[in-house]
Design a protein around this motif. Structure first.
Motif, PDB file in Angstrom:
ATOM      1  N   ASP A  34       0.875  -1.042   0.021  1.00  0.00           N
ATOM      2  CA  ASP A  34       0.099   0.069   0.097  1.00  0.00           C
ATOM      3  C   ASP A  34       0.950   1.000  -0.017  1.00  0.00           C
ATOM      4  O   ASP A  34       2.011   1.198   0.050  1.00  0.00           O
ATOM      5  CB  ASP A  34      -0.988   0.127   1.153  1.00  0.00           C
ATOM      6  CG  ASP A  34      -0.193  -0.276   2.526  1.00  0.00           C
ATOM      7  OD1 ASP A  34       0.725   0.094   2.661  1.00  0.00           O
ATOM      8  OD2 ASP A  34      -0.833  -0.807   3.369  1.00  0.00           O
ATOM      9  N   THR A  94      -8.484   0.853  -3.182  1.00  0.00           N
ATOM     10  CA  THR A  94      -8.968   0.206  -2.158  1.00  0.00           C
ATOM     11  C   THR A  94     -10.394   0.606  -1.924  1.00  0.00           C
ATOM     12  O   THR A  94     -10.770  -0.646  -1.306  1.00  0.00           O
ATOM     13  CB  THR A  94      -8.197   0.591  -0.760  1.00  0.00           C
ATOM     14  OG1 THR A  94      -8.526   2.197  -0.812  1.00  0.00           O
ATOM     15  CG2 THR A  94      -6.838   0.613  -0.669  1.00  0.00           C
ATOM     16  N   ASP A 117      -4.288   5.168  -0.423  1.00  0.00           N
ATOM     17  CA  ASP A 117      -5.943   4.457  -0.891  1.00  0.00           C
ATOM     18  C   ASP A 117      -5.562   3.893  -2.149  1.00  0.00           C
ATOM     19  O   ASP A 117      -6.526   3.544  -2.834  1.00  0.00           O
ATOM     20  CB  ASP A 117      -6.985   5.731  -0.958  1.00  0.00           C
ATOM     21  CG  ASP A 117      -6.595   6.955  -1.516  1.00  0.00           C
ATOM     22  OD1 ASP A 117      -5.710   6.873  -2.155  1.00  0.00           O
ATOM     23  OD2 ASP A 117      -7.167   7.530  -1.617  1.00  0.00           O
ATOM     24  N   CYS A 118      -4.305   3.647  -2.591  1.00  0.00           N
ATOM     25  CA  CYS A 118      -3.990   2.923  -3.913  1.00  0.00           C
ATOM     26  C   CYS A 118      -3.036   1.599  -3.432  1.00  0.00           C
ATOM     27  O   CYS A 118      -1.974   1.969  -2.776  1.00  0.00           O
ATOM     28  CB  CYS A 118      -3.352   3.689  -4.665  1.00  0.00           C
ATOM     29  SG  CYS A 118      -4.579   5.234  -5.189  1.00  0.00           S
ATOM     30  N   ILE A 119      -3.124   0.565  -4.047  1.00  0.00           N
ATOM     31  CA  ILE A 119      -2.322  -0.635  -3.925  1.00  0.00           C
ATOM     32  C   ILE A 119      -1.765  -1.108  -4.979  1.00  0.00           C
ATOM     33  O   ILE A 119      -2.229  -1.107  -5.979  1.00  0.00           O
ATOM     34  CB  ILE A 119      -3.501  -1.805  -3.156  1.00  0.00           C
ATOM     35  CG1 ILE A 119      -4.022  -1.377  -1.960  1.00  0.00           C
ATOM     36  CG2 ILE A 119      -2.535  -3.223  -3.301  1.00  0.00           C
ATOM     37  CD1 ILE A 119      -4.787  -2.394  -1.233  1.00  0.00           C
ATOM     38  N   THR A 149     -15.977  -6.867   2.998  1.00  0.00           N
ATOM     39  CA  THR A 149     -16.186  -5.586   3.718  1.00  0.00           C
ATOM     40  C   THR A 149     -17.811  -5.325   4.340  1.00  0.00           C
ATOM     41  O   THR A 149     -18.096  -4.442   4.603  1.00  0.00           O
ATOM     42  CB  THR A 149     -15.989  -4.569   2.481  1.00  0.00           C
ATOM     43  OG1 THR A 149     -17.317  -4.709   1.407  1.00  0.00           O
ATOM     44  CG2 THR A 149     -14.939  -4.679   1.726  1.00  0.00           C
ATOM     45  N   ARG A 156     -14.303  -0.924   1.356  1.00  0.00           N
ATOM     46  CA  ARG A 156     -12.922  -0.632   1.436  1.00  0.00           C
ATOM     47  C   ARG A 156     -12.113  -1.851   1.671  1.00  0.00           C
ATOM     48  O   ARG A 156     -12.412  -2.779   2.732  1.00  0.00           O
ATOM     49  CB  ARG A 156     -12.301   0.418   2.204  1.00  0.00           C
ATOM     50  CG  ARG A 156     -10.936   0.782   2.113  1.00  0.00           C
ATOM     51  CD  ARG A 156     -10.705   2.121   3.011  1.00  0.00           C
ATOM     52  NE  ARG A 156      -9.203   2.604   2.785  1.00  0.00           N
ATOM     53  CZ  ARG A 156      -8.907   3.639   3.155  1.00  0.00           C
ATOM     54  NH1 ARG A 156      -9.521   4.403   3.994  1.00  0.00           N
ATOM     55  NH2 ARG A 156      -7.702   4.254   2.976  1.00  0.00           N
ATOM     56  N   VAL A 157     -11.097  -2.281   1.003  1.00  0.00           N
ATOM     57  CA  VAL A 157     -10.279  -3.544   1.078  1.00  0.00           C
ATOM     58  C   VAL A 157      -8.717  -3.135   1.682  1.00  0.00           C
ATOM     59  O   VAL A 157      -8.461  -2.034   1.125  1.00  0.00           O
ATOM     60  CB  VAL A 157     -10.255  -4.610  -0.174  1.00  0.00           C
ATOM     61  CG1 VAL A 157     -11.887  -4.925  -0.216  1.00  0.00           C
ATOM     62  CG2 VAL A 157      -9.974  -3.706  -1.308  1.00  0.00           C
ATOM     63  N   ASN A 158      -8.052  -4.393   1.921  1.00  0.00           N
ATOM     64  CA  ASN A 158      -6.791  -4.108   2.458  1.00  0.00           C
ATOM     65  C   ASN A 158      -5.858  -5.057   1.629  1.00  0.00           C
ATOM     66  O   ASN A 158      -6.396  -6.046   0.970  1.00  0.00           O
ATOM     67  CB  ASN A 158      -6.461  -4.058   3.919  1.00  0.00           C
ATOM     68  CG  ASN A 158      -7.136  -5.258   4.466  1.00  0.00           C
ATOM     69  OD1 ASN A 158      -7.127  -6.350   3.982  1.00  0.00           O
ATOM     70  ND2 ASN A 158      -7.810  -5.160   5.677  1.00  0.00           N
ATOM     71  N   THR A 159      -4.527  -5.012   1.853  1.00  0.00           N
ATOM     72  CA  THR A 159      -3.667  -5.989   1.210  1.00  0.00           C
ATOM     73  C   THR A 159      -4.054  -7.477   1.607  1.00  0.00           C
ATOM     74  O   THR A 159      -4.016  -8.387   0.816  1.00  0.00           O
ATOM     75  CB  THR A 159      -2.422  -5.589   1.392  1.00  0.00           C
ATOM     76  OG1 THR A 159      -2.196  -5.597   2.617  1.00  0.00           O
ATOM     77  CG2 THR A 159      -2.114  -4.118   0.846  1.00  0.00           C
ATOM     78  N   GLN A 161      -6.794  -8.861   2.384  1.00  0.00           N
ATOM     79  CA  GLN A 161      -8.232  -9.351   1.690  1.00  0.00           C
ATOM     80  C   GLN A 161      -7.737  -9.621   0.217  1.00  0.00           C
ATOM     81  O   GLN A 161      -8.467 -10.603  -0.353  1.00  0.00           O
ATOM     82  CB  GLN A 161      -9.061  -8.448   1.857  1.00  0.00           C
ATOM     83  CG  GLN A 161      -9.766  -8.289   3.336  1.00  0.00           C
ATOM     84  CD  GLN A 161     -10.528  -7.096   3.739  1.00  0.00           C
ATOM     85  OE1 GLN A 161     -10.190  -5.770   3.078  1.00  0.00           O
ATOM     86  NE2 GLN A 161     -11.316  -7.201   4.534  1.00  0.00           N
ATOM     87  N   ILE A 162      -6.873  -8.700  -0.246  1.00  0.00           N
ATOM     88  CA  ILE A 162      -6.836  -8.931  -1.615  1.00  0.00           C
ATOM     89  C   ILE A 162      -5.688 -10.055  -1.811  1.00  0.00           C
ATOM     90  O   ILE A 162      -6.123 -10.977  -2.991  1.00  0.00           O
ATOM     91  CB  ILE A 162      -5.831  -7.570  -2.379  1.00  0.00           C
ATOM     92  CG1 ILE A 162      -6.916  -6.471  -2.286  1.00  0.00           C
ATOM     93  CG2 ILE A 162      -5.386  -7.872  -3.748  1.00  0.00           C
ATOM     94  CD1 ILE A 162      -6.124  -5.129  -2.663  1.00  0.00           C
TER      95      ILE A 162
END
Length: 410
Positions: A34, A94, A117-119, A149, A156-159, A161-162
């Protein structure tokens, strides 16, 4: 002959080809990261040139918007360089409220910093970059991430979850074949969408010009004219007056509502975004105070406005609806008093000089514009529906091919 299929075991993916595998994203990438949070990248760190920064506003569905540029100095970059994205990387938003926005870094960028807010995603050598972008952008991935979510106020997702998201993966040769096919199809869809968007913009410009002509020149082409002395107004009919708005307009501040209810709440240039128990009564014109200041709204009935918007009322010599049409034509650029966040004051609105025909002529102009704008808005709405149809077709096409429901001939 249809190829053999098997159950993926995941409801929103459904059946996949028998020779495909189901793999978590973490098995398909070398790295996911992130951007810098909080004080690591502040508003005053941005510069007019330097190292590019990828922000949420750059990420659209399957596209990178280069029209919005942000930079940090080379010195600042050195302190946050571990957040660097390069050619061959993907950048994913995200926030997934409508869809999953994944883009490639454009060729005009050698490298950049991805904001918080960009991964950033670096695919492994065993996965086609474009196929991974299509797979992550698929409606099936959107549904899968949305499950993570559940209960959140914002999707909103995080690393983590991805990384755990499972994707159907074909052999590399087929990945490339699917990517090439979808590239061609999406290019055609995007070209049609761009053409329709340009048509919408032309109709919106036409709508504005019709309004400007009517509220500053009237509807009688044979009326004698005189100079108004105001640049954005130009000439006006000789029988009209030019007056300061404060002679006929009263403006009130907005504020946050105290309690939730069923009354729509507006901000500057926004559609209703929550509801209030408190209310004011229209008709009124909502004028932008901060943020999107150049999109006034005409409101009837009960409403509430927060402090980014003023509510304006008129006396019996100035029709509220006529003032609304006038406010669409204001020269907002001249009155913007803060470049980083556009803003206007009550004083600036009230000191504006505006054209004032008789109430009877105002009423005729308003009736004309109501009818004319309704016709134009109907055309614009139809074209926006075409855009939505194309968008849904593009997403369904991606879904069908990245989940193997349809096959690209070898």
């Amino acid at each position: 002959m249809e190829r053999p299929m098997k159950n993926s075991g995941i409801e929103w993916i459904g059946s996949i080809p028998e020779n495909w595998s189901l793999q978590p994203v973490k098995a398909l990438v070398e790295r996911i990261w992130d951007g810098p949070f909080g004080s690591n990248l502040k508003g005053n760190d941005y510069t007019s040139e330097g190292i590019p920064v990828v922000r949420l506003e750059n990420l659209r569905y399957m596209q990178f918007d280069e029209s919005k540029k942000s930079f940090v100095s080379p010195e600042k970059y050195e302190t946050i360089r571990r957040h660097t994205v390069r050619q061959g990387d993907l950048i994913m938003a995200t926030f997934i409220s409508d869809d999953v926005k994944v883009a490639q870094l454009p060729l005009s960028y050698d490298y950049a910093i991805n904001k918080a807010d960009c991964i950033g995603i670096k695919p492994s050598r065993h996965v086609d970059l474009r196929f991974l972008q299509y797979a992550l952008s698929s409606p099936s991935s959107y549904i899968g991430l949305l499950q993570e979510t559940h209960g959140s106020t914002r999707e909103r997702v995080n690393t983590t979850q991805i990384k755990m998201l499972k994707l159907p993966i074909p052999p590399l040769v087929e990945q490339k074949r699917i990517s090439n096919f979808l590239d061609q199809k999406c290019l055609k869809i995007d070209a049609i969408s761009t053409s329709i968007s340009e048509e919408i913009e032309l109709f919106e410009q036409y709508r504005r010009s019709v309004i400007h002509e009517a509220v500053t020149k009237g509807l009688n082409p044979d009326a004698p004219m005189r100079d108004s002395g105001v640049e954005w107004i130009g000439e006006i009919p000789a029988a009209w007056n030019i007056v300061p708005a404060k002679s006929h307009v009263v403006i009130h501040n907005g504020r946050d509502p105290l309690d939730e209810g069923d009354v729509p709440v507006y901000g500057a240039g926004s559609e209703p975004f929550k509801c209030s128990k408190e209310y004011k009564l229209g008709p009124t014109v909502l004028l932008g105070r901060k943020g999107t200041i150049d999109r006034p709204k005409y409101i009837t009935g009960r409403f509430w406005n927060v402090d980014t918007a003023f509510d304006a009322y008129t006396d019996n010599l100035l029709l509220v609806k006529y003032y609304f049409y006038l406010s669409i034509c204001f020269d907002y650029k001249r009155y913007i008093s803060q470049t980083t966040l556009p803003s206007m004051t009550q004083t600036e609105y009230l000191n504006m000089r505006i054209p004032l025909p008789s109430v009877g002529e105002q009423d005729i102009i308003v009736s004309f514009l109501d009818k004319k704008c309704a016709e134009i808005d109907s055309i614009i709405a139809a074209k926006k529906q075409q855009l939505e149809t194309l968008s849904q077709y593009k997403k369904s096409l991606i879904y069908e091919y990245v989940t193997g429901k349809r096959e690209v001939p070898a």
